[in-house]
Design a protein around this motif. Structure first.
Motif, PDB file in Angstrom:
ATOM      1  N   ASN A   1      77.505-104.505  83.063  1.00  0.00           N
ATOM      2  CA  ASN A   1      78.255-104.661  84.301  1.00  0.00           C
ATOM      3  C   ASN A   1      78.657-103.270  84.782  1.00  0.00           C
ATOM      4  OD1 ASN A   1      78.095-107.456  84.176  1.00  0.00           O
ATOM      5  ND2 ASN A   1      80.031-107.664  83.084  1.00  0.00           N
ATOM      6  N   VAL A   2      77.962-102.791  85.817  1.00  0.00           N
ATOM      7  CA  VAL A   2      78.211-101.428  86.289  1.00  0.00           C
ATOM      8  C   VAL A   2      78.259-101.383  87.809  1.00  0.00           C
ATOM      9  CG1 VAL A   2      77.182-100.307  84.271  1.00  0.00           C
ATOM     10  CG2 VAL A   2      75.749-100.843  86.231  1.00  0.00           C
ATOM     11  N   MET A   3      79.169-100.557  88.308  1.00  0.00           N
ATOM     12  CA  MET A   3      79.267-100.291  89.744  1.00  0.00           C
ATOM     13  C   MET A   3      79.060 -98.796  89.962  1.00  0.00           C
ATOM     14  SD  MET A   3      81.116 -99.036  92.474  1.00  0.00           S
ATOM     15  CE  MET A   3      80.680 -99.288  94.192  1.00  0.00           C
ATOM     16  N   PHE A   4      78.030 -98.447  90.723  1.00  0.00           N
ATOM     17  CA  PHE A   4      77.731 -97.052  91.036  1.00  0.00           C
ATOM     18  C   PHE A   4      77.983 -96.809  92.506  1.00  0.00           C
ATOM     19  CE2 PHE A   4      74.292 -94.055  92.500  1.00  0.00           C
ATOM     20  CZ  PHE A   4      74.926 -92.893  92.059  1.00  0.00           C
ATOM     21  N   LEU A   5      78.918 -95.913  92.818  1.00  0.00           N
ATOM     22  CA  LEU A   5      79.142 -95.522  94.201  1.00  0.00           C
ATOM     23  C   LEU A   5      78.091 -94.486  94.570  1.00  0.00           C
ATOM     24  CD1 LEU A   5      80.724 -95.600  96.829  1.00  0.00           C
ATOM     25  CD2 LEU A   5      82.147 -93.740  95.922  1.00  0.00           C
ATOM     26  N   LYS A   6      77.174 -94.884  95.421  1.00  0.00           N
ATOM     27  CA  LYS A   6      76.039 -94.049  95.799  1.00  0.00           C
ATOM     28  C   LYS A   6      76.456 -93.115  96.933  1.00  0.00           C
ATOM     29  CE  LYS A   6      71.116 -94.473  96.935  1.00  0.00           C
ATOM     30  NZ  LYS A   6      71.097 -93.441  97.980  1.00  0.00           N
ATOM     31  N   THR A   7      76.791 -91.881  96.587  1.00  0.00           N
ATOM     32  CA  THR A   7      77.158 -90.892  97.586  1.00  0.00           C
ATOM     33  C   THR A   7      75.901 -90.287  98.208  1.00  0.00           C
ATOM     34  OG1 THR A   7      77.386 -89.344  95.739  1.00  0.00           O
ATOM     35  CG2 THR A   7      79.409 -90.333  96.597  1.00  0.00           C
ATOM     36  N   HIS A   8      76.081 -89.556  99.317  1.00  0.00           N
ATOM     37  CA  HIS A   8      74.936 -89.053 100.085  1.00  0.00           C
ATOM     38  C   HIS A   8      74.513 -87.656  99.644  1.00  0.00           C
ATOM     39  CE1 HIS A   8      76.154 -92.356 102.729  1.00  0.00           C
ATOM     40  NE2 HIS A   8      74.950 -92.262 103.250  1.00  0.00           N
ATOM     41  N   LYS A   9      73.183 -87.467  99.538  1.00  0.00           N
ATOM     42  CA  LYS A   9      72.561 -86.175  99.240  1.00  0.00           C
ATOM     43  C   LYS A   9      73.047 -85.600  97.914  1.00  0.00           C
ATOM     44  CE  LYS A   9      69.961 -85.578 101.469  1.00  0.00           C
ATOM     45  NZ  LYS A   9      68.701 -86.351 101.334  1.00  0.00           N
ATOM     46  N   THR A  10      73.163 -86.459  96.908  1.00  0.00           N
ATOM     47  CA  THR A  10      73.666 -86.056  95.589  1.00  0.00           C
ATOM     48  C   THR A  10      72.740 -86.503  94.461  1.00  0.00           C
ATOM     49  OG1 THR A  10      74.953 -88.092  95.434  1.00  0.00           O
ATOM     50  CG2 THR A  10      76.095 -86.158  96.339  1.00  0.00           C
ATOM     51  N   ALA A  11      71.465 -86.694  94.752  1.00  0.00           N
ATOM     52  CA  ALA A  11      70.501 -87.238  93.788  1.00  0.00           C
ATOM     53  C   ALA A  11      70.801 -88.692  93.462  1.00  0.00           C
ATOM     54  CB  ALA A  11      70.455 -86.415  92.502  1.00  0.00           C
ATOM     55  N   SER A  12      71.549 -89.359  94.336  1.00  0.00           N
ATOM     56  CA  SER A  12      71.971 -90.736  94.060  1.00  0.00           C
ATOM     57  C   SER A  12      70.828 -91.731  94.193  1.00  0.00           C
ATOM     58  CB  SER A  12      73.135 -91.140  94.976  1.00  0.00           C
ATOM     59  OG  SER A  12      72.764 -91.057  96.335  1.00  0.00           O
ATOM     60  N   SER A  13      69.793 -91.408  94.979  1.00  0.00           N
ATOM     61  CA  SER A  13      68.644 -92.317  95.075  1.00  0.00           C
ATOM     62  C   SER A  13      67.916 -92.409  93.744  1.00  0.00           C
ATOM     63  CB  SER A  13      67.680 -91.850  96.174  1.00  0.00           C
ATOM     64  OG  SER A  13      68.264 -91.991  97.448  1.00  0.00           O
ATOM     65  N   THR A  14      67.897 -91.317  92.999  1.00  0.00           N
ATOM     66  CA  THR A  14      67.294 -91.326  91.668  1.00  0.00           C
ATOM     67  C   THR A  14      68.111 -92.191  90.723  1.00  0.00           C
ATOM     68  OG1 THR A  14      66.383 -89.116  92.037  1.00  0.00           O
ATOM     69  CG2 THR A  14      66.545 -89.866  89.753  1.00  0.00           C
ATOM     70  N   VAL A  15      69.439 -92.115  90.826  1.00  0.00           N
ATOM     71  CA  VAL A  15      70.301 -92.965  89.988  1.00  0.00           C
ATOM     72  C   VAL A  15      70.101 -94.428  90.356  1.00  0.00           C
ATOM     73  CG1 VAL A  15      72.667 -93.456  89.266  1.00  0.00           C
ATOM     74  CG2 VAL A  15      71.990 -91.098  89.758  1.00  0.00           C
ATOM     75  N   LEU A  16      69.977 -94.720  91.647  1.00  0.00           N
ATOM     76  CA  LEU A  16      69.763 -96.104  92.078  1.00  0.00           C
ATOM     77  C   LEU A  16      68.475 -96.660  91.477  1.00  0.00           C
ATOM     78  CD1 LEU A  16      70.445 -97.771  95.426  1.00  0.00           C
ATOM     79  CD2 LEU A  16      68.089 -97.797  94.614  1.00  0.00           C
ATOM     80  N   ASN A  17      67.423 -95.857  91.445  1.00  0.00           N
ATOM     81  CA  ASN A  17      66.166 -96.289  90.832  1.00  0.00           C
ATOM     82  C   ASN A  17      66.372 -96.625  89.366  1.00  0.00           C
ATOM     83  OD1 ASN A  17      63.613 -95.294  89.141  1.00  0.00           O
ATOM     84  ND2 ASN A  17      62.874 -96.087  91.093  1.00  0.00           N
ATOM     85  N   ILE A  18      67.131 -95.801  88.671  1.00  0.00           N
ATOM     86  CA  ILE A  18      67.455 -96.055  87.259  1.00  0.00           C
ATOM     87  C   ILE A  18      68.160 -97.392  87.113  1.00  0.00           C
ATOM     88  CG2 ILE A  18      69.000 -95.304  85.395  1.00  0.00           C
ATOM     89  CD1 ILE A  18      68.276 -92.396  86.214  1.00  0.00           C
ATOM     90  N   LEU A  19      69.113 -97.672  87.987  1.00  0.00           N
ATOM     91  CA  LEU A  19      69.895 -98.912  87.902  1.00  0.00           C
ATOM     92  C   LEU A  19      69.066-100.137  88.271  1.00  0.00           C
ATOM     93  CD1 LEU A  19      73.271 -97.617  89.372  1.00  0.00           C
ATOM     94  CD2 LEU A  19      72.799 -98.232  86.994  1.00  0.00           C
ATOM     95  N   PHE A  20      68.198-100.012  89.263  1.00  0.00           N
ATOM     96  CA  PHE A  20      67.319-101.127  89.604  1.00  0.00           C
ATOM     97  C   PHE A  20      66.374-101.441  88.446  1.00  0.00           C
ATOM     98  CE2 PHE A  20      67.480-100.795  94.551  1.00  0.00           C
ATOM     99  CZ  PHE A  20      68.598-101.600  94.559  1.00  0.00           C
ATOM    100  N   ARG A  21      65.827-100.406  87.809  1.00  0.00           N
ATOM    101  CA  ARG A  21      64.930-100.640  86.669  1.00  0.00           C
ATOM    102  C   ARG A  21      65.677-101.298  85.508  1.00  0.00           C
ATOM    103  NH1 ARG A  21      63.334 -96.035  84.362  1.00  0.00           N
ATOM    104  NH2 ARG A  21      64.250 -94.495  85.773  1.00  0.00           N
ATOM    105  N   PHE A  22      66.890-100.836  85.260  1.00  0.00           N
ATOM    106  CA  PHE A  22      67.698-101.424  84.189  1.00  0.00           C
ATOM    107  C   PHE A  22      68.022-102.882  84.511  1.00  0.00           C
ATOM    108  CE2 PHE A  22      71.718-102.350  82.017  1.00  0.00           C
ATOM    109  CZ  PHE A  22      71.446-101.897  80.732  1.00  0.00           C
ATOM    110  N   SER A  23      68.318-103.158  85.773  1.00  0.00           N
ATOM    111  CA  SER A  23      68.647-104.524  86.196  1.00  0.00           C
ATOM    112  C   SER A  23      67.470-105.465  86.009  1.00  0.00           C
ATOM    113  CB  SER A  23      69.088-104.530  87.668  1.00  0.00           C
ATOM    114  OG  SER A  23      70.242-103.746  87.859  1.00  0.00           O
ATOM    115  N   GLU A  24      66.280-104.998  86.372  1.00  0.00           N
ATOM    116  CA  GLU A  24      65.096-105.834  86.214  1.00  0.00           C
ATOM    117  C   GLU A  24      64.796-106.056  84.733  1.00  0.00           C
ATOM    118  OE1 GLU A  24      60.569-106.183  87.951  1.00  0.00           O
ATOM    119  OE2 GLU A  24      61.356-104.182  87.526  1.00  0.00           O
ATOM    120  N   LYS A  25      64.924-105.025  83.935  1.00  0.00           N
ATOM    121  CA  LYS A  25      64.653-105.108  82.506  1.00  0.00           C
ATOM    122  C   LYS A  25      65.533-106.144  81.822  1.00  0.00           C
ATOM    123  CE  LYS A  25      65.077-102.244  78.314  1.00  0.00           C
ATOM    124  NZ  LYS A  25      65.393-100.869  77.810  1.00  0.00           N
ATOM    125  N   HIS A  26      66.813-106.212  82.224  1.00  0.00           N
ATOM    126  CA  HIS A  26      67.769-107.110  81.578  1.00  0.00           C
ATOM    127  C   HIS A  26      68.063-108.369  82.400  1.00  0.00           C
ATOM    128  CE1 HIS A  26      68.775-104.353  78.273  1.00  0.00           C
ATOM    129  NE2 HIS A  26      68.619-103.386  79.153  1.00  0.00           N
TER     130      HIS A  26
END
Length: 371
Positions: free
Chosen positions: A28-53
């Protein structure tokens, strides 16, 4: 193995051997995706983790790509909130943070984190990316001209369109990016943020951030391995002169104070969990795994400009003056490897649409045109 099973030694008596207890991965995680901070890469990590589990993600309702941004977040911005309620596992799309409303969506044991970046390179990146949409940027010739007199280009009557031009991280966290700098006010906001978030990552130390995140959440190394997404061709970067760099710290004083504070706490949190030798050993393992995956997946050794991405479904969205890079995959991959590789390189909007179609198969989002 460090990271996958973090062993906590329970205090033992002289007659007892230490007892090791393996932690469980946080889901159970909430990531505040800020702008121009490499956050799109973190979002990809979270989407992959979500699909995996097989986790439930709080996705934008209707045909939206953001959770109401730049409005303050409301629970009703989430698809099927009225049905699912407080049973979502992951929230990571762009939103403007509103603690009370986010807690209506996320479970009580949710881990909250975000990512910050040095405001100097952040503003330069924002200038290039939002040049055509932010009036303050659009009306200046280049970033140095803008920073020579930012107040003359920045019109408060257009503040809703100029959020990327001043204290954008402060804004994303839910506060007034045009507030006057006052030490008491700044400290009260920082205390508020520390109450709402368990961890602030630092984009300038991205690999170190991934190791800290993995260790804190009890995730596996492959859960945080990444290919850099939404990055731009550095040929389009503007060089800030020394005066401009100092001007950013003054113009974005709220963001500068925010960054300095959480950069300090970031390193303190690392020291609480591991020594630097262990940290950089794990960073080395992360970079080695990334290299292995790139050699396995990618046709070229590096990212390419968006117009050179052959698969239309993997083309990144382009904005402003920035030329956003993407990836070409090898053609002879078996189905299992192809699935892994596609997830690694899938841009934000396409991955979000993919997650939506699998989570809500009876609903359809408007197709994305990347021509």
């Amino acid at each position: 193995m460090i990271g996958f099973f973090q062993h906590h030694v329970l205090k033992a008596t002289k007659q007892q051997k230490p007892i090791f207890k393996a932690c469980q991965p946080s889901t159970n995680v909430m990531f505040l995706k800020t702008h121009k901070t490499a956050s799109s890469t973190v979002l990809n990590i979270l989407f992959r983790f979500s699909e995996k589990h097989n986790l439930t993600v709080a996705l934008p309702n209707g045909n939206g790509f953001h959770l109401g941004y730049p409005q303050l977040f409301r629970a009703t911005f989430v698809e099927e909130f009225k049905t699912i309620g407080q049973n979502f596992n992951v929230m990571c799309n762009h939103l403007r943070f509103n603690a009370r409303e986010v807690r209506r969506v996320m479970p009580n044991d949710t881990f909250y984190f975000s990512i910050l970046r040095d405001p100097v390179p952040l503003l330069e990146s924002s200038y290039v990316y939002y040049k055509s949409s932010a009036p303050a940027f659009r009306n200046s010739k280049n970033v140095n001209e803008f920073l020579s007199s930012p107040g003359s280009y920045y019109n408060l009557s257009e503040k809703n369109w100029n959020i990327y031009a001043k204290n954008n991280m402060w804004f994303d966290l839910g506060y007034d990016n045009n507030a006057a700098y006052d030490e008491h006010y700044v400290q009260s906001v920082i205390q508020d943020i520390e109450q709402n978030f368990h961890l602030m990552l630092i984009a300038d130390y991205f690999d170190e951030s991934m190791i800290l995140l993995k260790d804190t959440l009890c995730w596996h190394l492959d859960d945080v391995v990444y290919f850099k997404l939404n990055a731009r061709n550095q040929n389009m970067a503007h060089t800030l002169n020394p005066e401009s760099k100092e001007k950013v710290k003054e113009w974005c004083a709220l963001d500068w104070k925010l960054y300095k504070h959480f950069n300090d706490t970031f390193w303190s949190k690392i020291q609480e969990r591991m020594d630097l030798k262990t940290l950089y050993k794990e960073v080395g393992l992360l970079q080695q795994r990334q290299k292995e995956l790139m050699e396995m997946c990618l046709l070229e050794e590096t990212a390419v400009e968006g117009n050179k991405v052959k698969d239309q479904r993997l083309k990144p969205f382009q904005s402003g003056l920035a030329k956003i890079l993407g990836y070409n995959l090898k053609q002879d991959l078996d189905n299992g490897t192809l699935k892994i590789c596609k997830r690694m390189v899938m841009p934000e909007l396409q991955f979000m649409a993919y997650m939506y179609s699998h989570q809500f198969p009876d609903k359809k989002k408007k197709p994305i045109d990347f021509r």
